[in-house]
Design a protein around this motif. Structure first.
Motif, mmCIF file in Angstrom:
data_model
loop_
_atom_site.group_PDB
_atom_site.id
_atom_site.type_symbol
_atom_site.label_atom_id
_atom_site.label_comp_id
_atom_site.label_asym_id
_atom_site.label_seq_id
_atom_site.Cartn_x
_atom_site.Cartn_y
_atom_site.Cartn_z
ATOM 1 N N UNK A 30 0.820 -1.207 0.000
ATOM 2 C CA UNK A 30 0.000 0.000 0.000
ATOM 3 C C UNK A 30 0.858 1.263 0.000
ATOM 4 N N UNK A 31 0.317 2.306 -0.615
ATOM 5 C CA UNK A 31 0.889 3.652 -0.513
ATOM 6 C C UNK A 31 -0.269 4.641 -0.565
ATOM 7 N N UNK A 32 -0.187 5.706 0.253
ATOM 8 C CA UNK A 32 -1.305 6.647 0.304
ATOM 9 C C UNK A 32 -0.949 8.042 -0.190
ATOM 10 N N UNK A 33 0.248 8.210 -0.756
ATOM 11 C CA UNK A 33 0.568 9.469 -1.422
ATOM 12 C C UNK A 33 1.537 9.193 -2.576
ATOM 13 N N UNK A 34 1.637 10.152 -3.479
ATOM 14 C CA UNK A 34 2.428 9.932 -4.678
ATOM 15 C C UNK A 34 3.914 9.778 -4.433
ATOM 16 N N UNK A 35 4.428 10.493 -3.451
ATOM 17 C CA UNK A 35 5.857 10.432 -3.154
ATOM 18 C C UNK A 35 6.255 9.033 -2.675
ATOM 19 N N UNK A 36 5.491 8.490 -1.742
ATOM 20 C CA UNK A 36 5.758 7.147 -1.230
ATOM 21 C C UNK A 36 5.565 6.113 -2.335
ATOM 22 N N UNK A 52 -4.125 5.544 -8.254
ATOM 23 C CA UNK A 52 -5.100 6.627 -8.274
ATOM 24 C C UNK A 52 -4.478 7.851 -8.939
ATOM 25 N N UNK A 53 -5.273 8.590 -9.696
ATOM 26 C CA UNK A 53 -4.757 9.761 -10.400
ATOM 27 C C UNK A 53 -4.593 10.945 -9.455
ATOM 28 N N UNK A 54 -5.598 11.204 -8.623
ATOM 29 C CA UNK A 54 -5.574 12.364 -7.733
ATOM 30 C C UNK A 54 -4.951 11.966 -6.398
ATOM 31 N N UNK A 55 -3.687 12.331 -6.217
ATOM 32 C CA UNK A 55 -2.939 11.939 -5.020
ATOM 33 C C UNK A 55 -2.248 13.145 -4.397
ATOM 34 N N UNK A 56 -1.996 13.110 -3.089
ATOM 35 C CA UNK A 56 -1.162 14.139 -2.465
ATOM 36 C C UNK A 56 0.282 14.039 -2.966
ATOM 37 N N UNK A 57 0.948 15.178 -3.047
ATOM 38 C CA UNK A 57 2.385 15.307 -3.335
ATOM 39 C C UNK A 57 2.734 15.097 -4.804
ATOM 40 N N UNK A 58 2.412 13.944 -5.382
ATOM 41 C CA UNK A 58 2.696 13.702 -6.802
ATOM 42 C C UNK A 58 1.470 13.036 -7.413
#
Length: 228
Positions: A30-36, A52-58
């Motif tokens: 699992x990852x919950x943001x674009x950077x991770x 997912x297209x709409x993510x925090x950070x990236x």
């Protein structure tokens, strides 16, 4: 087994996807943001990424573009709430293999995952190496496809996992505890009756006479032995 990375910042969606894919027999990260997510894709080997297209950070689009620029060919399915054609086109131009628009059904998602995995060149080569004949069953452990007399038969992920474990330990006694640990893991423990039912289903595909097994033998009080 297929390790899949789920990149989704909405907790309930992330957990729902994880639970359903694990139930189908996939390994899940699992990852919950674009950077991770980008870090994980660059440092780990996945069979597929649900992104997912709409993510925090990236954003998912930028992740897809950066991954492809690095020469990483891991299949990517974009998850997007947007239905506009321009977004779909952009995703494919950035290197995504497929997209699915939210809300989607689990059945549709699983169908798309299987289709993308079948098209993956690396997995296609592995699939060739993982195809064996066991009794009447021609089984591909990578694509989870089984055939009897040239006709495809339905194989659940758990059936394939059990058979794969027996195959890897062929001609040896495999205890029920071994099957529980290796196929189901420690988080969920089915009853011995559940395992017996899976073995019965496998025998019906493999044996000439499932009531008089000659390939998957029962070792009473212990477990099973696959004889080849």
């Amino acid at each position: 087994m297929y390790p899949i990375l789920i990149v989704e910042d909405e907790p309930s969606m992330q957990m729902g996807l994880r639970d359903n894919l694990e139930f189908e027999g996939y390994e899940v990260d699992l990852a919950d943001d674009g950077e991770l997510a980008l870090e994980k894709i660059l440092t780990n080997k996945y069979s597929l990424v649900l992104l997912d297209v709409m993510l925090p950070k990236i954003s998912g689009f930028d992740i897809c573009k950066k991954v492809r620029e690095k020469g990483i060919e891991t299949p990517i399915i974009l998850l997007t709430a947007k239905g506009e054609e321009i977004d779909k086109v952009l995703g494919l131009e950035f290197g995504a293999d497929d997209y699915i628009t939210k809300p989607f059904s689990l059945r549709e998602l699983l169908a798309r995952i299987r289709a993308v995995l079948r098209r993956s060149p690396a997995l296609e080569q592995a699939a060739t190496e993982e195809r064996v004949q066991i009794g009447n069953l021609d089984i591909n452990f990578t694509s989870f496809e089984g055939f009897v007399n040239g006709n495809e038969v339905k194989m659940s992920h758990k059936e394939v996992e059990i058979l794969h474990f027996l195959w890897n330990n062929k001609n040896q006694i495999v205890s029920r505890d071994d099957l529980l640990d290796q196929v189901w893991g420690t988080d969920y423990q089915p009853t011995s009756r559940t395992i017996d039912n899976f073995i019965l289903k496998l025998r019906q595909k493999i044996e000439d006479d499932s009531n008089h097994a000659k390939i998957i033998l029962t070792v009473h009080g212990v477990g099973y032995r696959l004889v080849v």
